[in-house]
Design a protein around this motif. Structure first.
Motif, short mmCIF file in Angstrom:
data_model
loop_
_atom_site.label_atom_id
_atom_site.label_comp_id
_atom_site.label_asym_id
_atom_site.label_seq_id
_atom_site.Cartn_x
_atom_site.Cartn_y
_atom_site.Cartn_z
N LYS A 1 0.83 -1.21 0.00
CA LYS A 1 0.00 0.00 0.00
C LYS A 1 0.87 1.26 0.00
N ILE A 2 1.98 1.19 0.71
CA ILE A 2 2.89 2.33 0.74
C ILE A 2 3.49 2.56 -0.64
N MET A 3 3.92 1.50 -1.30
CA MET A 3 4.49 1.63 -2.65
C MET A 3 3.45 2.22 -3.60
N HIS A 4 2.20 1.78 -3.46
CA HIS A 4 1.13 2.32 -4.30
C HIS A 4 0.99 3.82 -4.09
N ASP A 5 0.99 4.26 -2.83
CA ASP A 5 0.78 5.68 -2.54
C ASP A 5 1.97 6.53 -2.97
N ILE A 6 3.16 5.99 -2.88
CA ILE A 6 4.34 6.73 -3.34
C ILE A 6 4.26 6.97 -4.84
N GLU A 7 3.83 5.97 -5.56
CA GLU A 7 3.79 6.04 -7.02
C GLU A 7 2.51 6.68 -7.55
N ASN A 8 1.45 6.71 -6.72
CA ASN A 8 0.15 7.22 -7.18
C ASN A 8 -0.43 8.20 -6.16
N PRO A 9 0.18 9.37 -6.01
CA PRO A 9 -0.28 10.31 -4.99
C PRO A 9 -1.74 10.73 -5.17
N GLU A 10 -2.23 10.67 -6.41
CA GLU A 10 -3.60 11.12 -6.67
C GLU A 10 -4.65 10.09 -6.27
N SER A 11 -4.24 8.86 -5.96
CA SER A 11 -5.21 7.83 -5.55
C SER A 11 -4.74 7.16 -4.27
N ARG A 12 -4.36 7.97 -3.33
CA ARG A 12 -3.76 7.51 -2.08
C ARG A 12 -4.72 6.60 -1.28
N ALA A 13 -4.12 5.66 -0.51
CA ALA A 13 -4.93 4.71 0.26
C ALA A 13 -4.55 4.67 1.74
N THR A 14 -3.39 5.21 2.10
CA THR A 14 -2.92 5.15 3.48
C THR A 14 -2.94 6.54 4.12
#
Length: 478
Positions: A139-152
């Protein structure tokens, strides 16, 4: 029973705080203090905007919304006298799972000066062995790479700070209200590591414009069941869909490091100090560690309520010996605090029948609690060749609780360990008891390398399985 109404016009209050994690503890603690403070006319700009990021909390959010975010707190006195307070400090709750942009916009508002957090010990995403922030988490990797669709929570706050920076709305304080050693330093490590990995320019701005004060929080606040709601509403005469109840003790000690200003919480009993460490060491080492020591053996013995277990002389003696013999040598008293009175008061608080906290709540997420509450002092005890029997008994009990999922009465139960990974699960299931000492919260302390501790632990592992938890506890207390 009299209800104490709040002494201000809630519609005239403006918001200065965003709080993430609007659970029972926040509503009985920070919001409780703030509710009292808002009666001071010059403090009317410190209302709270709650933020919920978990869809699992939707029911509570909707219940609070339906009553304009007002709710009641029943303060359960140790003398048997309860007080009911109506709380209006919570002005709004934004559901991030439905409207993430509203969370970002709120953090960016110039009137918001503090982001406070109750996201649990495990919510800071730290490696249980090294204490480092886990950038490799999915989830952290996702948020780092996709700031516009953050989950954490890290993605949401980073995006909010980025919007704040772009609008030129100045600095802000991130205030952790979780039970962690140096919780402000921990929050700083977590958020700055995440932001640095995502946005170098924002990281520079955060270093200059965001402060992370340490704090120590304390108030026993049980989860509220459906039966509790009926009972609380009957006593208050108020139809509250989201009431909270708690003990009569409350404490908050905060490092005074607020870059954008803060409420005058000192007017309502909050202590502002230069160094919180001595207070948090006392609380984590005595209250939280004792809760942990009590939780697993008492649950295995068939108890489900803290106060019921604390009217059993075996558990009273266990906790007294633990506090006096094992822990007090490592707890210097803060200036002005009578440590003996503090310990006596703790036992009274645990035994408060009006609060009747759930042991399951104390058992929850041990993986995150042991590194914070137990291991620092256990490491010192091993180094100084102290009596390790109570600590070994605790860890043997924790293994039995996780592995066998059946108490002394033969009743099966579910465990709640949200941060348990597959490696730890395999170590728990292993039939070699020493493997359990390789669990993430113990591994960095190399528990298995202490022959004295391992021998004591193995004794209790076998004794608990063969003779039962109460028989073994009797030998320890004796």
């Amino acid at each position: 029973m009299k209800t104490i109404e709040y002494q201000y016009n809630a519609r005239a209050i403006s918001q200065g705080i965003v709080h993430i994690g609007v659970g029972n503890f926040h509503r009985a603690h920070e919001a409780f203090y703030t509710n009292t403070l808002l009666a001071h006319k010059d403090q009317s700009d410190w209302g709270i905007c709650g933020v919920s990021l978990l869809a699992a909390d939707k029911n509570t959010v909707e219940n609070l919304k339906s009553q304009d975010f007002d709710y009641t707190v029943t303060v359960c006195g140790r003398d048997g006298q309860d007080e009911i307070y109506k709380i209006g400090a919570l002005q709004e709750i934004i559901a991030g799972y439905e409207n993430p942009k509203a969370v970002i916009d709120k953090i960016a508002e110039s009137t918001i000066k503090i982001i406070s957090l109750t996201i649990t010990e495990g919510g800071y995403n730290l490696d249980k062995e090294t204490g480092d922030f886990r950038l490799e988490d999915g989830k952290i990797m996702h948020d780092i790479e996709n700031p516009e669709s953050r989950a954490t929570v890290f993605g949401f706050i980073a995006e909010g700070l980025r919007a704040r920076k772009e609008k030129g709305n100045g600095g802000i304080t991130i205030l952790s209200c979780d039970n962690l050693q140096h919780n402000g330093d921990t929050a700083k490590k977590a958020f700055t590591t995440f932001i640095k990995a995502q946005d170098d320019e924002l990281a520079v701005w955060v270093a200059q414009n965001v402060t992370f004060p340490n704090s120590m929080v304390d108030r026993i606040t049980p989860a509220t069941t459906a039966e509790d709601i009926k009972r609380l509403n009957k006593n208050s005469g108020i139809e509250d869909k989201a009431p909270v109840y708690c003990e009569d003790f409350i404490q908050w000690v905060i490092e005074d490091d607020f870059i954008a200003g803060r409420p005058a919480w000192e007017r309502v009993g909050v202590e502002f100090v230069k160094d919180v460490a001595v207070f948090e060491n006392m609380k984590l080492s005595l209250l939280n560690a004792s809760h942990t020591l009590l939780s697993y053996p008492a649950f295995l013995a068939g108890y489900r309520k803290v106060d019921v277990a604390m009217h059993d002389n075996l558990f009273i003696s266990l906790l007294k010996d633990f506090m006096n013999i094992d822990i007090t040598p490592y707890v210097p008293a803060p200036e002005g605090v009578d440590i003996e009175l503090y310990k006596k008061t703790l036992l009274e608080r645990f035994a408060n029948r009006a609060v009747s906290d759930q042991l399951s709540r104390l058992c929850y997420d041990g993986i995150s609690k042991f590194p914070v509450y137990i291991m620092p002092n256990l490491g010192k005890m091993i180094k100084e060749d102290k009596d390790l029997s109570r600590m070994a008994f605790l860890i043997a009990s924790y293994r039995h609780y996780l592995k066998y999922k059946t108490d002394s009465d033969g009743l099966q139960y579910d465990i709640a360990e949200p941060w348990l990974d597959t490696v730890d699960s395999d170590l728990i299931e292993s039939d070699i008891p020493q493997d359990f000492l390789k669990l993430a919260p113990f591994k960095s302390f190399d528990l298995g390398s202490s022959e004295k501790f391992t021998a004591s632990y193995m004794h209790f592992v076998n004794a608990i399985k063969q003779d039962g938890i109460i028989t073994v506890l009797t030998t320890i207390v004796a």
